[in-house]
Scaffold this motif. Structure first.
Motif, short mmCIF file in Angstrom:
data_model
loop_
_atom_site.label_atom_id
_atom_site.label_comp_id
_atom_site.label_asym_id
_atom_site.label_seq_id
_atom_site.Cartn_x
_atom_site.Cartn_y
_atom_site.Cartn_z
N GLU A 90 80.25 -3.95 41.86
CA GLU A 90 80.55 -4.05 40.44
C GLU A 90 81.24 -2.75 40.01
OE1 GLU A 90 79.97 -6.75 38.53
OE2 GLU A 90 79.07 -7.79 40.24
N ILE A 91 81.94 -2.80 38.90
CA ILE A 91 82.61 -1.60 38.40
C ILE A 91 81.59 -0.51 38.10
CG2 ILE A 91 83.96 -0.67 36.49
CD1 ILE A 91 85.46 -3.32 36.40
N ASP A 92 80.48 -0.91 37.51
CA ASP A 92 79.43 0.05 37.13
C ASP A 92 78.23 -0.03 38.09
OD1 ASP A 92 78.81 -2.50 36.32
OD2 ASP A 92 77.91 -1.89 34.43
N ASP A 93 78.50 -0.20 39.39
CA ASP A 93 77.44 -0.38 40.38
C ASP A 93 76.53 0.85 40.42
OD1 ASP A 93 76.85 -1.10 43.68
OD2 ASP A 93 77.12 -2.71 42.23
N ASP A 94 75.23 0.64 40.29
CA ASP A 94 74.24 1.71 40.38
C ASP A 94 72.95 1.15 40.97
OD1 ASP A 94 73.20 0.25 38.28
OD2 ASP A 94 73.27 1.87 36.82
N GLU A 95 71.88 1.93 40.95
CA GLU A 95 70.62 1.48 41.55
C GLU A 95 70.00 0.31 40.78
OE1 GLU A 95 69.90 4.81 38.77
OE2 GLU A 95 71.06 4.74 40.59
N ASN A 96 70.22 0.23 39.47
CA ASN A 96 69.69 -0.90 38.70
C ASN A 96 70.37 -2.21 39.12
OD1 ASN A 96 67.89 0.62 37.16
ND2 ASN A 96 69.49 1.17 35.70
N ILE A 97 71.67 -2.17 39.31
CA ILE A 97 72.39 -3.37 39.72
C ILE A 97 72.02 -3.73 41.16
CG2 ILE A 97 74.70 -4.29 40.19
CD1 ILE A 97 75.63 -2.85 37.66
N ASN A 98 71.81 -2.74 42.01
CA ASN A 98 71.35 -3.03 43.37
C ASN A 98 69.98 -3.69 43.37
OD1 ASN A 98 73.62 -2.17 44.74
ND2 ASN A 98 72.89 -0.07 44.91
N LYS A 99 69.12 -3.26 42.45
CA LYS A 99 67.79 -3.87 42.32
C LYS A 99 67.91 -5.33 41.85
CE LYS A 99 63.33 -3.01 40.14
NZ LYS A 99 62.58 -2.15 39.21
N LYS A 148 74.39 -13.41 38.87
CA LYS A 148 75.28 -13.30 37.70
C LYS A 148 74.51 -13.48 36.40
CE LYS A 148 79.01 -12.28 39.76
NZ LYS A 148 79.60 -10.95 39.56
N TYR A 149 73.53 -14.38 36.39
CA TYR A 149 72.72 -14.58 35.19
C TYR A 149 71.88 -13.34 34.89
CZ TYR A 149 69.19 -16.33 31.99
OH TYR A 149 68.37 -16.48 30.91
N ASP A 150 71.21 -12.80 35.89
CA ASP A 150 70.40 -11.59 35.69
C ASP A 150 71.26 -10.39 35.31
OD1 ASP A 150 68.19 -13.10 36.27
OD2 ASP A 150 67.86 -12.23 38.27
N LEU A 151 72.44 -10.29 35.90
CA LEU A 151 73.35 -9.19 35.56
C LEU A 151 73.82 -9.32 34.11
CD1 LEU A 151 74.75 -6.71 36.79
CD2 LEU A 151 76.64 -8.22 37.43
N TYR A 152 74.09 -10.55 33.68
CA TYR A 152 74.47 -10.79 32.29
C TYR A 152 73.34 -10.38 31.35
CZ TYR A 152 75.30 -13.39 28.00
OH TYR A 152 75.43 -13.75 26.68
N GLN A 153 72.11 -10.77 31.67
CA GLN A 153 70.96 -10.40 30.84
C GLN A 153 70.77 -8.88 30.80
OE1 GLN A 153 69.07 -12.38 28.94
NE2 GLN A 153 70.31 -14.12 29.54
N PHE A 154 70.96 -8.21 31.92
CA PHE A 154 70.81 -6.76 32.01
C PHE A 154 71.87 -6.07 31.15
CE2 PHE A 154 72.21 -2.82 34.18
CZ PHE A 154 71.06 -2.06 34.01
N ARG A 155 73.09 -6.51 31.24
CA ARG A 155 74.17 -5.88 30.47
C ARG A 155 74.06 -6.19 28.98
NH1 ARG A 155 78.91 -6.94 34.86
NH2 ARG A 155 78.57 -5.01 36.03
N LYS A 156 73.47 -7.33 28.65
CA LYS A 156 73.28 -7.69 27.24
C LYS A 156 72.26 -6.77 26.60
CE LYS A 156 71.35 -11.61 25.70
NZ LYS A 156 71.16 -13.05 25.49
N LYS A 157 71.25 -6.34 27.36
CA LYS A 157 70.21 -5.45 26.85
C LYS A 157 70.73 -4.04 26.62
CE LYS A 157 66.18 -7.69 28.85
NZ LYS A 157 65.11 -7.54 29.85
#
Length: 158
Positions: A90-99, A148-157
């Motif tokens: 991802e463009i903003d790939d970090d440990e949260n996105i890896n989790k 993709k759904y969880d990533l969407y929810q994470f970015r929405k928060k």
């Protein structure tokens, strides 16, 4: 920790390939159902294992005639596109996105295994073979949808 993900550019390539696979798959199914068969071309191919109808002959490492590449083309295109979508950075790939990626992958494997068990217990005959064909790319599809759904929810928060 070593990162085995594809570069971010593969993400867009994966979505394009997925759209091509969906269109191709829809036409293939439409012709398969309405026409009883459809083949772009046939040629001789190398096979590792082949069983003749009714088990009359089993051969290993042989050259055989393939009467249509449509199903193989669809399966490879769909699998590679889902692989590119699900496992590119991802463009903003970090440990949260890896989790999020890890949790989605574990969830997809559990759900896929449950579906395989249920299919084995409750689906028989040629329908079982069709379900196992679908299962060959279902784990990747479940993973991509959940991720993709969880990533969407994470970015929405955020």
């Amino acid at each position: 920790m070593k990162n085995y993900l594809f570069p971010h550019s593969f993400h867009c390539i994966g979505w394009i390939m997925l759209m091509v696979a969906i269109v191709f798959g829809a036409f293939w199914l439409m012709f398969l159902i309405n026409d009883g068969g459809w083949s772009l071309f046939s040629c001789k191919v190398f096979t590792i294992f082949r069983e003749e109808p009714f088990g009359s002959k089993i051969t290993f490492f042989n050259i055989v005639m393939n009467d249509g590449w449509e199903d193989e083309f669809f399966e490879v295109l769909l699998s590679v596109s889902l692989l590119f979508i699900g496992f590119s950075k991802e463009i903003d790939d970090d440990e949260n996105i890896n989790k999020i990626r890890f949790k989605a992958l574990v969830w997809a494997m559990f759900v896929n295994t449950l579906l395989v068990i249920l299919t084995t217990l409750f689906v028989y005959s040629i329908a079982y073979v069709y379900m196992m064909y679908v299962n060959s790319f279902l784990a990747l599809l479940l993973y991509v949808i959940k991720y993709k759904y969880d990533l969407y929810q994470f970015r929405k928060k955020k």
